[in-house]
Design a protein around this motif. Structure first.
Motif: not given
Length: 240
Positions: A163-164, A166-172
């Motif tokens: 969750q962190y 993908e949604y905080e760091l924007g990693l795919d």
């Protein structure tokens, strides 16, 4: 906000876990479930596909979705799914205890045998003990490579890394390679998991982003008497 199909999948998984739908029972039809949950058949299909990937049901053409016999928790092999996501999907009500969270300049000794190519890589060493009904069931040991992971707040380690990420760091986050073996563990792991002997099921994973960047190495130790690992293989016909 959680998607409607995820909410439905979680509710059905809980009903299967609590024997409202027992092994051998057929779930209500897609039309009946759509009426029950006040949604579309497409949403119901997505929810059922989630249960299928978790090994909770099997679809039988012309008959519907039958509940499988589950005497242990089922962990899908082929997906890239976090423990927190599985905990939610399966209704395990598990808790997490963070044992280690430290920055390192090189790979911890226990990882080198499985990931020798990253021996000199800097990163974050994270160990988490997973407890279900107060009993230790899984020991997850992660090494988060730097870059792209520069830091992990303790509250994130306690909750969901993905969750962190993908949604905080924007990693795919995209794919993983996994190796599953039965291994002999040391006395520390034996004691942490309350094993009757020194054997545990180990899942060693390399996890990658969509641009092929390797970002996570995982050694996940499981009690062999409590868990099973499932996968569904579909035949693809190839005309020779």
């Amino acid at each position: 906000m959680q998607a409607k199909n995820d909410i439905i999948a979680q509710d059905l998984a809980n009903k299967i876990r609590h024997k409202i739908y027992e092994p051998g029972d057929f779930l209500p039809s897609e039309n009946q479930l759509a009426d029950l949950y006040g949604t579309s058949r497409e949403t119901i299909r997505k929810a059922l596909n989630a249960l299928l990937s978790l090994g909770l049901i099997q679809k039988i053409r012309g008959k519907g979705s039958i509940v499988l016999n589950l005497d242990r928790y089922s962990f899908p092999i082929s997906g890239v799914t976090s423990f927190a996501e599985l905990n939610k999907e399966l209704g395990m009500h598990a808790t997490t205890k963070v044992l280690t969270l430290e920055d390192r300049d090189n790979l911890p000794k226990q990882f080198i045998e499985y990931f020798p190519e990253e021996e000199s890589s800097s990163g974050i060493h994270l160990e988490r003990l997973r407890l279900i009904n107060g009993e230790a069931e899984v020991l997850d040991c992660d090494y988060l490579l730097n870059p792209p992971i520069e830091s992990i707040p303790k509250q994130v380690a306690q909750a969901s890394l993905y969750q962190y990420f993908e949604y905080e760091l924007g990693l795919d986050i995209s794919y993983a390679t996994k190796e599953i073996t039965v291994v002999e563990v040391d006395e520390r792991i034996k004691e942490l998991l309350s094993l009757s002997n020194n054997l545990a099921v180990l899942v060693a994973s390399r996890n990658y982003l969509a641009d092929t960047t390797k970002f996570q190495l995982t050694l996940s130790y499981h009690r062999p008497d409590r868990f099973k690992f499932v996968d569904f293989a579909r035949r693809k016909k190839i005309k020779l």
